[in-house]
Design an enzyme around this catalytic site. Structure first.
Site, PDB file in Angstrom:
ATOM      1  N   ARG A   1       0.558  -7.069  -2.269  1.00  0.00           N
ATOM      2  CA  ARG A   1       1.014  -6.260  -1.600  1.00  0.00           C
ATOM      3  C   ARG A   1       2.715  -5.703  -2.962  1.00  0.00           C
ATOM      4  O   ARG A   1       1.839  -4.268  -3.108  1.00  0.00           O
ATOM      5  CB  ARG A   1       1.740  -6.123  -0.584  1.00  0.00           C
TER       6      ARG A   1
ATOM      7  N   HIS B   1       0.491  -7.295   6.123  1.00  0.00           N
ATOM      8  CA  HIS B   1       0.145  -6.063   4.464  1.00  0.00           C
ATOM      9  C   HIS B   1       0.806  -7.141   3.575  1.00  0.00           C
ATOM     10  O   HIS B   1       0.509  -5.878   2.350  1.00  0.00           O
ATOM     11  CB  HIS B   1       1.010  -5.185   5.239  1.00  0.00           C
ATOM     12  N   CYS B   2       1.640  -6.949   3.381  1.00  0.00           N
ATOM     13  CA  CYS B   2       2.271  -8.421   1.781  1.00  0.00           C
ATOM     14  C   CYS B   2       1.351  -9.130   1.546  1.00  0.00           C
ATOM     15  O   CYS B   2       1.184  -8.838   0.245  1.00  0.00           O
ATOM     16  CB  CYS B   2       3.520  -9.025   2.403  1.00  0.00           C
ATOM     17  N   LEU B   3      -0.223  -8.994   1.776  1.00  0.00           N
ATOM     18  CA  LEU B   3      -1.083 -10.051   0.786  1.00  0.00           C
ATOM     19  C   LEU B   3      -2.163  -9.506   0.670  1.00  0.00           C
ATOM     20  O   LEU B   3      -3.339 -10.220   0.354  1.00  0.00           O
ATOM     21  CB  LEU B   3      -1.304 -11.534   2.301  1.00  0.00           C
TER      22      LEU B   3
END
Length: 352
Positions: free
Chosen positions: A99, A341-343
């Protein structure tokens, strides 16, 4: 590409709920990020892929043959066919946080239909907090080459988790991250608003105060507030008065109550509880249900084996009709200081 910034040429940043061609992942391999937990993190990745492949393609960055074979084995152990809707790309990475180190995809309507490009922002490990990010910083260039897409290269730092948009000119962000001088010079509000306008098509920037405890990104917005539809935002709430997050979340909520989007419509704000504080080996982890990911007809939502999990899933289910709501256990993932979401990073479809 050089020349004028992309938004001046009609490019815009589509909302996450718009149609995807694929989801991009950087396969996890850095044991320093998840000491003693990498095997469980890999299993969680395989679980995510197993859900995603029923809805869209999954593109996985792997640095070498050995990592690709390891990923294939992990997928098979989880019952996922690595030949079905999955592609591997020889793109070396330092870590898995695509992300933030991956591209942000852009679209515009051209004479022959919808066109796609990508924005390539500088990545510096969240203000130089960790050594070694040269491979991560090069990921957008590699993705552009794989896909054969135009690439607009920025001369400033911007992480994908630091902004959230509705695809129609409204961008949510936090002062604590976007105005932080550790990301480089010229981080005042006016400059950053111009940059978001030029690069992502932002017509109105909605400034929140900051993020949650344990987040090493200086307060990414994707842990505290997200658009789920035009004009509708979910906001993290629920810390006790004495908790370090209380004042920041209360200020975020106060600001959202008075905000309008780029169309001039007052935001509808839906409160989403935070899970109980998650502390692992003395370290606070940034556990948040707001760190969900919207794929085609699917929402992957972090869960933490907490009583609040069911309420968070129910709220998101009401807000996201037509999407399967899937809870992904993230107690191991979030020890690396990020979650779903970060990944993940969405690649838009050529269709509207």
């Amino acid at each position: 590409m050089s020349g004028r910034p992309p938004a001046r040429g009609g490019w815009r940043w589509p909302a996450e709920w718009e149609s995807h061609r694929a989801t991009w992942l950087s396969w996890p391999h850095n044991s320093d990020t998840w000491p003693g937990r990498l095997d469980r993190v890999v299993a969680a990745f395989a679980t995510m892929v197993g859900h995603l492949v029923h809805h869209e393609s999954v593109c996985i960055a792997v640095g070498d043959d050995a990592l690709e074979e390891s990923a294939r084995k992990a997928l098979r152990r989880s019952g996922v066919d690595p030949e079905r809707n999955v592609s591997f790309h020889r793109i070396p990475t330092d870590d898995a946080w695509v992300r933030d180190h991956g591209p942000i995809f852009l679209v515009r309507d051209g004479p022959g239909g919808r066109e796609r490009a990508l924005a390539d922002f500088r990545f510096d490990n969240w203000g130089g907090k960790y050594p070694g990010c040269a491979r991560d910083d090069a990921v957008p260039r590699a993705v552009a080459k794989v896909l054969g897409l135009p690439r607009f290269e920025a001369d400033f730092v911007l992480e994908g988790g630091s902004v959230d948009g509705d695809g129609a000119g409204s961008v949510l962000t936090t002062e604590s991250c976007l105005l932080n001088p550790n990301r480089g010079p010229d981080r005042d509000r006016d400059t950053m608003e111009r940059r978001l306008a030029d690069w992502l098509g932002a017509e109105r920037v909605l400034w929140l105060a900051g993020g949650i405890e344990g987040d090493d990104t200086d307060g990414h917005v994707d842990d505290v507030a997200r658009f789920v539809a035009p004009g509708t935002v979910v906001a993290a709430v629920g810390r006790e008065v004495l908790h370090p997050d209380h004042a920041t979340l209360a200020e975020n909520r106060r600001r959202l109550a008075g905000m309008s989007d780029a169309r001039g419509a007052r935001l509808v704000v839906v409160e989403l509880p935070l899970p109980p504080p998650l502390v692992v080996e003395g370290a606070v982890c940034p556990a948040s249900y707001v760190n969900f990911y919207l794929a085609n007809r699917l929402a992957l939502v972090p869960v933490f084996d907490a009583p609040s999990d069911a309420r968070a899933l129910a709220i998101l289910g009401e807000l996201l009709p037509g999407r399967e709501i899937v809870g992904i256990p993230c107690a191991d993932l979030v020890t690396g200081l990020g979650a779903i979401h970060c990944l993940t990073q969405q690649e838009p479809d050529v269709r509207d």
